[in-house]
Design an enzyme around this catalytic site. Sequence first.
Site, short mmCIF file in Angstrom:
data_model
loop_
_atom_site.label_atom_id
_atom_site.label_comp_id
_atom_site.label_asym_id
_atom_site.label_seq_id
_atom_site.Cartn_x
_atom_site.Cartn_y
_atom_site.Cartn_z
N ASP A 65 -3.12 11.37 10.87
CA ASP A 65 -3.24 12.79 11.24
C ASP A 65 -4.49 13.44 10.70
O ASP A 65 -4.97 14.47 11.21
CB ASP A 65 -2.03 13.56 10.69
CG ASP A 65 -1.96 13.45 9.17
OD1 ASP A 65 -1.93 12.29 8.67
OD2 ASP A 65 -1.98 14.48 8.48
N THR A 81 -0.07 16.55 4.46
CA THR A 81 -0.07 15.19 3.93
C THR A 81 1.30 14.58 4.18
O THR A 81 2.30 15.30 4.24
CB THR A 81 -0.42 15.17 2.42
OG1 THR A 81 -0.18 13.86 1.90
CG2 THR A 81 0.39 16.17 1.62
N THR A 97 0.85 -1.23 0.00
CA THR A 97 0.00 0.00 0.00
C THR A 97 0.86 1.24 0.00
O THR A 97 2.01 1.23 0.49
CB THR A 97 -0.93 -0.01 1.23
OG1 THR A 97 -1.85 -1.04 1.00
CG2 THR A 97 -1.69 1.25 1.43
N GLY A 125 1.27 10.12 8.77
CA GLY A 125 0.40 10.71 9.78
C GLY A 125 0.99 10.74 11.17
O GLY A 125 0.80 11.71 11.92
N1 ASP Z 1 -1.41 11.71 6.18
C1 ASP Z 1 -2.12 10.50 5.72
C2 ASP Z 1 -2.08 9.47 6.83
O1 ASP Z 1 -1.04 9.26 7.43
C3 ASP Z 1 -1.56 9.90 4.48
C4 ASP Z 1 -1.12 10.85 3.39
O2 ASP Z 1 -1.19 12.07 3.54
O3 ASP Z 1 -0.66 10.35 2.35
O4 ASP Z 1 -3.08 8.80 7.02
#
Ligand code: ASP
Length: 301
Positions: free
Chosen positions: A209, A228, A179, A231
């Site tokens: 997050d 992003t 993933t 998290g």
């Molecule tokens: N921040 C998101 C998380 O950790 C994932 C991402 O931003 O790609 O769920």
Amino acid sequence: MIRVVAHGGVGGPASHADGCRAAVQAVLAALDAADLALDAAVAGAVILEDDPRFNAGTGSSYRLDGKTIEMDAAVMDGGGRIGAVAAIRRVKNPVLVARRVADSPHILLAGEPAVRFARAQGFPDHDPATREAREKYEEVVRQLTKGEVPPSRRRWLEIDLSKFWNFEVPYAKLAPTGTIGVAVHALGRTAVALSTGGASPMLAGRVGDTPLPGAGFWAGPAGSVAATGIGEEIARKLLSKWVYDRIEEGASPAGACREGVALYPDEIPIGLIAVTPAGWGAANNREMPWAAWTGDALVGP
Ligand code: ASP
């Protein structure tokens, strides 16, 4: 002056910025129809959730069992209105459920009760699985079994997964069969809406997050911010509130986003977007699809 920034998740290819442009256009159209920045931000996030190239809503990542998909989403406006869902399953648009939570007495609903809340609000059952998410899952399993995980995820190689396994299906040694994470956020004036399928690899119930105020997002009179990346790392520094505070202290949104990214070592992927009444900013330490309405032009990477 209206300013909007949308991103499709740090680590995603910049060539997907057309999806972010479509999201910005949806925000602008929604602002024409109703002047609620919050609902306009949500309209942009829905476009990105429905685009299977992004890891949010349809196209969300699988957890480590290769069966479970759990999603996080949040909305906030500059007046302090917050709604979020965490680890929600089987809904098409987690951000729309988060928007309804903002109308409830709470700010965050999690897990199965969040699914029941969604059903009570009229959101039908929806399987967000896609072939692309399956392929990404297989790639993550391949990385884990071959010990080739990116530096940001090294700790996964040091743990005995069977000790932490919390899925409905019994632990079975992972076989290379993968993933990766892309989060989605859309900003309108002093509002923010964001949604994610998470950052793989993930155990069941893992919450990143994205639905945590101050971590994945913050909005106030000075502007709105969305993050992003990994998290857990974003939450440790309450990154979005940190960037917001820098803006409040007088930093430009672009400068505050750059400072926010610079808090992290290179191996941690981080992206940030922010809008203020006077400007906008985006910064990232990996490729990231994004688009911005600067007030008179649509720009991107
Ligand atoms: N921040 C998101 C998380 O950790 C994932 C991402 O931003 O790609 O769920």
